[in-house]
Design an enzyme around this catalytic site. Structure first.
Site: not given
Ligand code: TEU
Ligand code: CA
Length: 554
Positions: A21, A23, A25, A29, A98, A200, A248, A321-322
């Site tokens: 971050d 700034n 908040d 960013d 993405d 995605d 993905e 991130h998942d």
């Molecule tokens: O995830 C797509 C997806 O196949 C999800 O089922 C994913 O396996 C699940 O979030 C796992 O717990 C993508 C993105 O990576 C995810 O962050 C998004 O929430 C999702 O698409 C919807 O756009």
């Molecule tokens: Ca920020």
């Protein structure tokens, strides 16, 4: 084969909201990202993948886009983006964005206009259908984030489809006008000079327009038309640029992966594989307390790695991130062995065939967070699953909380730990999500100074991909599949073999390496290991969580 730049690269994923971050908040960013480019260059990664930065109401952290042509104001401006792209290129790195094109946000202008005027062209950009009766949705599909995939709209007495959530209505890819609208947007970003896309939830775009019931209520049907659409996108747009694409989609077989990402380049360049991160799922999906079954995991890798040779390319990763943090999931949080385990897991991944992905903070050995209560959680998947499983009594609140601690997505989304300063040096303000309290021990500033840190180990691993051809093109052989502790495999090119041994346990593990390096009369040499002056070659026993790469030349 092996002549594409992405096959020789390491990708680093930035999830902007929690990266840095600038700034105060409390939200990461674009200028924050720009301020860390020298750190990333020094790490040695080649390609940066930026999770969505488009304008969005942020119900699903930008995976719900309301305007494909502008930047999320929290993240900065289009000028900030252009500057970031330029600075990435100036350092000899590439930038991949993405591309979320299965769905938009329900706040997207297209969706809103389609409701206002059902006769406008925008109405058919989405799947609107009549119900089967009053209060009965058009089919039996369930949303990924729980509940029905259909939402009723009173104004026109119709239902719309949202395979992920009601905030993410699905785009109707069977409409050629919608496809052209998407292609126009894709060209807009490519013409800025970006280097590719991560696509995605790509399998979801292929739907039989009849939208028939599915046997298990799932909305992922993978209709063959997904390949028709991707080939069209490739022909009309992607093939005109020097870019890489990575699709993905969960639940794909090796055969599916080959269709999406075959080496002939007619669709995408690689897929984000899921078989390994799905190894431990059960009837509650990802929300369980299972540890991975190592022999089964090795079998799955063997099947894919041996089968892909000459057919398709793939991604290599455990974190994004998942997913929960890999050292917590596969290794240990015990401070005695945590760093060693983090290095071993990285070695296991980076020495396979494919393009490795490093997720922000992974290179520091960041761990899961021990969440205290529901109101600390931010992820709509976790909250949706909570209501589904706890409200129905299928899981107790305590058990569900523990599942979230071990498998929930918020674990990956805590701020990157830059230093031992307040808020891990992520922000001067109040972070949008809790910072993992272990930042005083695990942070980039300390690790840069420590030659034995996880961070410095990642630099060595990443460098190997750039110096040693075998890491890219060596044939994979899965061995010792039954061994419950050691993940072992070899890579081979003519006149050279590498044996990769990873002890996925907190106990010592005997392993006889001789049968696998038989082609040489000489002793093997150690390419890299995570135990200082390891005596493995003398004792034949791996230390707890030890990882070692042995090389033989003939
Ligand atoms: O995830 C797509 C997806 O196949 C999800 O089922 C994913 O396996 C699940 O979030 C796992 O717990 C993508 C993105 O990576 C995810 O962050 C998004 O929430 C999702 O698409 C919807 O756009
Ligand atoms: Ca920020």
């Amino acid at each position: 084969m092996f002549d594409k730049w992405w096959e020789r690269s390491v990708i680093y994923q930035i999830w902007p909201k929690s990266f840095c971050d600038s700034n105060g908040d409390g939200i990461g960013d674009l200028p924050g990202i720009q301020s860390k480019l020298d750190y990333l260059k020094d790490l040695g990664v080649d390609i940066l993948w930026l999770s969505p930065i488009y304008r969005s109401p942020d119900r699903d952290n930008g995976y719900d886009i309301s305007d494909y042509y502008s930047i999320q104001p929290n993240y900065g401006t289009m000028e900030d983006f252009d500057s970031l792209l330029q600075e990435v290129h100036r350092r000899g790195m590439k930038l991949v964005m993405d591309l979320v094109m299965n769905h938009t946000s329900d706040q997207c202008e297209w969706f809103q206009k389609g409701i206002e005027d059902p006769n406008s062209k925008y109405h058919d950009y989405y799947y609107w259908r009549k119900g089967k009766g009053p209060g009965v949705p058009p089919n039996n599909w369930n949303a990924v984030f729980k509940g029905s995939a259909w939402t009723y709209n009173e104004k026109n007495d119709e239902w719309y489809l949202g395979c992920f959530s009601p905030f993410q209505p699905d785009l109707n890819w069977s409409n050629p006008e919608l496809r052209q609208e998407i292609y126009k947007m894709v060209r807009f970003w490519l013409d800025k000079g970006i280097d590719g896309f991560r696509l995605d939830a790509i399998g979801y775009i292929g739907k039989n327009p009849e939208l028939p019931d599915s046997p298990d209520g799932s909305c992922l049907i993978l209709d063959p038309c997904v390949h028709t659409y991707l080939q069209e996108l490739n022909r009309q747009v992607l093939s005109h640029y020097d870019i890489m694409t990575v699709g993905e989609n969960a639940n794909l077989t090796v055969e599916d992966m080959e269709k999406f990402a075959s080496l002939d380049g007619g669709e995408l360049n690689m897929m984000i594989q899921f078989f390994h991160v799905e190894e431990d799922i059960d009837e509650f999906g990802k929300f369980n307390l299972n540890r991975v079954n190592l022999p089964h995991l090795k079998q799955l890798y063997r099947d894919q790695q041996e089968d892909m040779y000459g057919k398709f390319w793939t991604s290599l990763y455990w974190s994004n991130h998942d997913q929960p943090r890999q050292v917590s999931r596969l290794g240990t949080e015990d401070p005695k062995y945590r760093d060693r385990a983090a290095k071993m897991i990285a070695m296991n991944t980076h020495m396979m065939m494919g393009t490795p992905f490093v997720y922000q903070g992974e290179e520091l050995g960041m761990t899961n967070l021990h969440w205290d209560s529901l109101d600390e959680l931010r992820d709509l998947e976790e909250l949706g699953a909570w209501h589904e499983f706890v409200d129905s009594g299928r899981k107790s609140p305590e058990e569900m909380m523990e599942c979230i601690r071990q498998k929930g997505r918020d674990n990956a989304r805590t701020p990157v730990q830059w230093s031992a300063e307040k808020n891990a040096g992520f922000t001067d303000g109040t972070p949008w999500i809790r910072v993992n309290p272990n930042y005083t021990e695990i942070n980039a500033a300390a690790e840069l100074e420590d030659p034995d840190s996880v961070l410095n180990f990642y630099k060595k691993l990443i460098a190997l991909r750039h110096t040693d051809e075998i890491v890219i093109s060596g044939q994979y052989h899965g061995i010792a599949l039954e061994d419950p502790q050691v993940f072992a495999y070899t890579r081979g090119i003519p006149r050279e073999t590498w044996l990769i041994l990873c002890n996925f346990s907190g106990e010592k593990a005997p392993f006889d390496w001789r049968p696998y390096l038989y082609s040489s009369s000489e002793e093997p040499d150690v390419v890299l290991g995570n135990v200082d002056s390891s005596d493995f070659l003398e004792t034949g026993t791996l230390e707890p969580w030890e990882g070692i790469i042995l090389r033989c030349r003939t």
